[in-house]
Enzyme design. Structure first.
Site, PDB file in Angstrom:
ATOM      1  N   LYS A  55       0.865  -1.173   0.000  1.00 59.22           N
ATOM      2  CA  LYS A  55       0.000   0.000   0.000  1.00 59.22           C
ATOM      3  C   LYS A  55       0.901   1.222   0.000  1.00 59.22           C
ATOM      4  CE  LYS A  55      -1.595   2.993   2.792  1.00 59.22           C
ATOM      5  NZ  LYS A  55      -1.821   4.099   1.884  1.00 59.22           N
TER       6      LYS A  55
ATOM      7  N   GLU B 148       9.979   1.315  10.712  1.00 57.50           N
ATOM      8  CA  GLU B 148      10.937   2.429  10.629  1.00 57.50           C
ATOM      9  C   GLU B 148      10.114   3.703  10.745  1.00 57.50           C
ATOM     10  OE1 GLU B 148      13.947   2.051  10.972  1.00 57.50           O
ATOM     11  OE2 GLU B 148      14.213  -0.040  10.388  1.00 57.50           O
TER      12      GLU B 148
ATOM     13  N   CYS C 149      13.128  11.498   7.280  1.00 58.35           N
ATOM     14  CA  CYS C 149      13.140  10.934   8.631  1.00 58.35           C
ATOM     15  C   CYS C 149      14.496  11.164   9.286  1.00 58.35           C
ATOM     16  CB  CYS C 149      12.823   9.446   8.576  1.00 58.35           C
ATOM     17  SG  CYS C 149      13.859   8.565   7.406  1.00 58.35           S
TER      18      CYS C 149
ATOM     19  N   GLU D 204       9.028  15.726  16.283  1.00 58.43           N
ATOM     20  CA  GLU D 204       9.407  15.742  14.861  1.00 58.43           C
ATOM     21  C   GLU D 204       8.565  16.792  14.137  1.00 58.43           C
ATOM     22  OE1 GLU D 204       8.186  12.425  12.265  1.00 58.43           O
ATOM     23  OE2 GLU D 204      10.264  12.331  11.588  1.00 58.43           O
TER      24      GLU D 204
HETATM   25  P1  NAD Z   1       2.136   8.082   8.099  1.00 60.01           P
HETATM   26  O1  NAD Z   1       2.467   7.335   9.331  1.00 60.01           O
HETATM   27  O2  NAD Z   1       1.045   9.071   8.148  1.00 60.01           O
HETATM   28  O3  NAD Z   1       1.748   7.059   6.919  1.00 60.01           O
HETATM   29  C1  NAD Z   1       2.612   5.997   6.540  1.00 60.01           C
HETATM   30  C2  NAD Z   1       1.787   4.954   5.799  1.00 60.01           C
HETATM   31  O4  NAD Z   1       0.873   4.351   6.710  1.00 60.01           O
HETATM   32  C3  NAD Z   1       0.924   5.538   4.675  1.00 60.01           C
HETATM   33  O5  NAD Z   1       0.900   4.656   3.579  1.00 60.01           O
HETATM   34  C4  NAD Z   1      -0.445   5.650   5.336  1.00 60.01           C
HETATM   35  O6  NAD Z   1      -1.499   5.649   4.397  1.00 60.01           O
HETATM   36  C5  NAD Z   1      -0.448   4.379   6.184  1.00 60.01           C
HETATM   37  N1  NAD Z   1      -1.414   4.385   7.299  1.00 60.01           N
HETATM   38  C6  NAD Z   1      -2.039   5.446   7.870  1.00 60.01           C
HETATM   39  N2  NAD Z   1      -2.872   5.029   8.858  1.00 60.01           N
HETATM   40  C7  NAD Z   1      -2.761   3.674   8.915  1.00 60.01           C
HETATM   41  C8  NAD Z   1      -3.336   2.670   9.740  1.00 60.01           C
HETATM   42  N3  NAD Z   1      -4.205   2.966  10.703  1.00 60.01           N
HETATM   43  N4  NAD Z   1      -2.981   1.375   9.532  1.00 60.01           N
HETATM   44  C9  NAD Z   1      -2.075   1.049   8.581  1.00 60.01           C
HETATM   45  N5  NAD Z   1      -1.503   1.972   7.764  1.00 60.01           N
HETATM   46  C10 NAD Z   1      -1.826   3.266   7.933  1.00 60.01           C
HETATM   47  O7  NAD Z   1       3.515   8.744   7.603  1.00 60.01           O
HETATM   48  P2  NAD Z   1       3.743   9.743   6.375  1.00 60.01           P
HETATM   49  O8  NAD Z   1       3.144  11.068   6.717  1.00 60.01           O
HETATM   50  O9  NAD Z   1       3.359   9.085   5.106  1.00 60.01           O
HETATM   51  O10 NAD Z   1       5.344   9.860   6.370  1.00 60.01           O
HETATM   52  C11 NAD Z   1       6.060  10.702   7.220  1.00 60.01           C
HETATM   53  C12 NAD Z   1       6.581   9.948   8.439  1.00 60.01           C
HETATM   54  O11 NAD Z   1       7.344   8.829   8.019  1.00 60.01           O
HETATM   55  C13 NAD Z   1       7.512  10.773   9.314  1.00 60.01           C
HETATM   56  O12 NAD Z   1       7.214  10.553  10.660  1.00 60.01           O
HETATM   57  C14 NAD Z   1       8.889  10.217   8.990  1.00 60.01           C
HETATM   58  O13 NAD Z   1       9.856  10.385   9.993  1.00 60.01           O
HETATM   59  C15 NAD Z   1       8.576   8.792   8.741  1.00 60.01           C
HETATM   60  N6  NAD Z   1       9.621   8.151   7.932  1.00 60.01           N
HETATM   61  C16 NAD Z   1      10.483   7.279   8.528  1.00 60.01           C
HETATM   62  C17 NAD Z   1      11.499   6.697   7.789  1.00 60.01           C
HETATM   63  C18 NAD Z   1      12.465   5.726   8.411  1.00 60.01           C
HETATM   64  O14 NAD Z   1      13.077   4.973   7.681  1.00 60.01           O
HETATM   65  N7  NAD Z   1      12.613   5.720   9.716  1.00 60.01           N
HETATM   66  C19 NAD Z   1      11.652   7.014   6.439  1.00 60.01           C
HETATM   67  C20 NAD Z   1      10.757   7.912   5.865  1.00 60.01           C
HETATM   68  C21 NAD Z   1       9.733   8.474   6.617  1.00 60.01           C
END
Ligand code: NAD
Length: 478
Positions: free
Chosen positions: A175, A250, A284, A380
């Site tokens: 997804k 992650e 991130c 963050e």
């Molecule tokens: P997010 O947590 O909002 O969404 C991540 C994914 O999860 C999306 O595909 C979203 O649709 C899905 N999602 C949302 N609600 C869900 C649920 N209830 N159950 C299952 N899936 C669900 O994050 P974002 O806004 O897309 O990305 C930014 C975040 O990602 C920041 O916090 C950043 O630090 C983190 N990030 C971490 C890394 C790493 O490797 N540590 C890398 C990139 C981004």
């Protein structure tokens, strides 16, 4: 006319049974629709999981070199389309051309890397006692891998999950993030063209709360790899571990760069500004805290403000210094933190205002007089906002660096070897850098965080990236 895209299930491009769609738009020009995607529901997701489950045995039995050949061929097909992929990434996510081009290249390299690893799993070991015993390990896939990915690296992160999962013989349901899913569709197309059997990879778009949570909770999914925010990651973990799935998380970061009194201040300002303001701070691993020795503090603040002020903004296709935020809500969130920080008593040295132009642009912001207790120093932001925290010695610098819930990436700028060695030993972070920015990763070494940044158990990328998707057997054959 925007692209009308479909789900990819059982090797077919398929509409959602909901008949509903959502749009992606250009963050630099929000009136422009880039593509429409299926607004899928739990039923669509279940169908994709069933397809992956049905394809699982045959793909697991496909010899590693054949799996590797398909991954490598897909990498080469993507390589022929780099400009197209880069443009799509820029238009949906808002990165600059250079940033997006680098990310696309990374995804291609990942396919080649794990393509070459696919034939190399398992090994033979000499028995310590019995000459007539053959001792070896086999490495087997887990089954169906469910992948949930964020928008901020919309091709590299899916690639570093899809490629090792497939190399190891798992089938996949992914997804992608709703804000920028297009490049995952392009990857599916390349794999399809490279000969990936039907059902081995399935792509379903739609809301995380519906599609993502169905993946996390479905009994036919054996492992879930999630990258995204810590709040959502924790929910995914709770759901996925209910029936004992293997889970990799992650998540967020609050990454520090310590600037020692021995540092070259100009070099430190370059390192911090690149780490803080690259990809509009939406990484991130972005440097969001500079922890600076008081003897070089004022000079450092001036130097980093100079870097921030020199950044030009524009549409990513024109390759400016900084592109827009990905969405209005991300822009609003950054502007809100700028206000919070001022209310908390931090000094805004530069920037932090929305630009008076079309698109979700914000000036990079530099705050001084930041205390480690402030929300600006703890939470963050996920935008180009830098908190500069003064400290009186290296002990305090390490204390402040570790004084957050996160532990993803951390760097130190120093001319003192002892300080650098102490930093490596004492810092609580999975990625540790000396005289380098916190952002930027190499694909052939493990990546992951500590504390609330990661589930800690399984790393991504490099050889370690395969471990999550495999289980080994040790065979004593007498
Ligand atoms: P997010 O947590 O909002 O969404 C991540 C994914 O999860 C999306 O595909 C979203 O649709 C899905 N999602 C949302 N609600 C869900 C649920 N209830 N159950 C299952 N899936 C669900 O994050 P974002 O806004 O897309 O990305 C930014 C975040 O990602 C920041 O916090 C950043 O630090 C983190 N990030 C971490 C890394 C790493 O490797 N540590 C890398 C990139 C981004």
């Amino acid at each position: 006319m925007p692209d009308q895209r479909l789900n990819y299930v059982s090797g077919e491009w398929t509409a959602s049974n909901t008949d509903e769609t959502f749009e992606t738009t250009d963050p630099a020009n929000p009136d422009e629709v880039i593509a429409t995607y299926p607004q899928s529901d739990a039923e669509d997701t279940e169908r994709a999981i069933e397809a992956a489950n049905e394809a699982s045995d045959e793909w697991a039995e496909t010899p590693g070199p054949e799996r590797g050949r398909i991954l490598t061929a897909a990498g080469s097909l993507l390589d022929q389309r780099t400009d197209e992929l880069t443009e799509l990434l820029v238009r949906e996510e808002g990165k600059t051309w250079s940033e997006a081009g680098g990310e696309v290249q990374r995804a291609i390299d990942i396919f080649h890397y794990f393509g070459s690893k696919a034939s190399d799993l398992g090994g033979t070991v000499k028995s310590s006692s019995a000459r007539d015993t053959n001792l070896y390990t086999t490495v087997e896939p887990l089954g169906v891998a469910g992948l949930i990915t964020p928008w901020n690296y919309p091709i590299a992160i899916p690639a570093w999950k899809i490629a090792p999962a497939l190399a190891a013989g798992n089938t996949v349901v992914i997804k992608p993030a709703t804000l920028a899913p297009g490049v995952v569709h392009e990857m599916a197309e390349a794999l399809d063209e490279a000969g990936l059997p039907d059902g081995v990879l399935n792509v379903v778009t739609g809301p995380g709360s519906e599609v993502g949570s169905t993946i996390a909770g479905h009994e036919a999914v054996d492992a879930v790899s999630f990258t995204g925010s810590t709040a959502v990651g924790n929910t995914v973990y709770d759901t996925a571990t209910e029936d004992g799935k293997r889970v990799q998380l992650e998540m967020g970061g609050k990454n520090p760069t310590i600037v020692s009194d021995s540092a070259d201040v100009e070099q430190a300002a370059d390192i911090v500004a690149n780490g803080a303001f690259g990809v509009t701070g939406q990484a991130c691993t972005a440097a969001s805290r500079a922890i600076v020795h008081e003897d070089v503090y004022d000079e450092f603040v001036d130097a980093v403000v100079d870097r921030a002020a020199a950044i030009d903004h524009g549409h990513g296709l024109d390759d400016p210094g900084m592109g827009p935020h990905v969405s209005e809500s991300e822009l609003e969130s950054t502007l809100e933190y700028v206000e919070i920080a001022q209310d908390e008593g931090a000094t805004l040295e530069y920037g932090g205002s929305e630009l008076d132009r079309e698109g979700y642009y914000v000036e990079p912001a530099v705050f001084s007089d930041v205390d480690t207790e402030m929300r600006l120093a703890q939470e963050e932001v996920f935008g180009p906002v830098l908190a500069v925290i003064p400290v009186s010695d290296f002990d305090e610098a390490i204390y402040v660096a570790n004084d957050v819930d996160y532990g993803l990436s951390a760097s130190v700028v120093t001319d003192d070897h002892t300080e650098a060695n102490r930093f490596v030993e004492e810092i609580e972070a999975g990625v540790v850098k000396i005289n380098e920015k916190t952002t930027g990763l190499e694909l052939h070494v493990p990546f992951g965080g500590m504390k609330d940044s990661s589930s800690e158990t399984y790393r991504e990328q490099g050889d370690a990236g395969l471990d999550f998707y495999t289980i080994s057997k040790t065979v004593y054959d007498n």
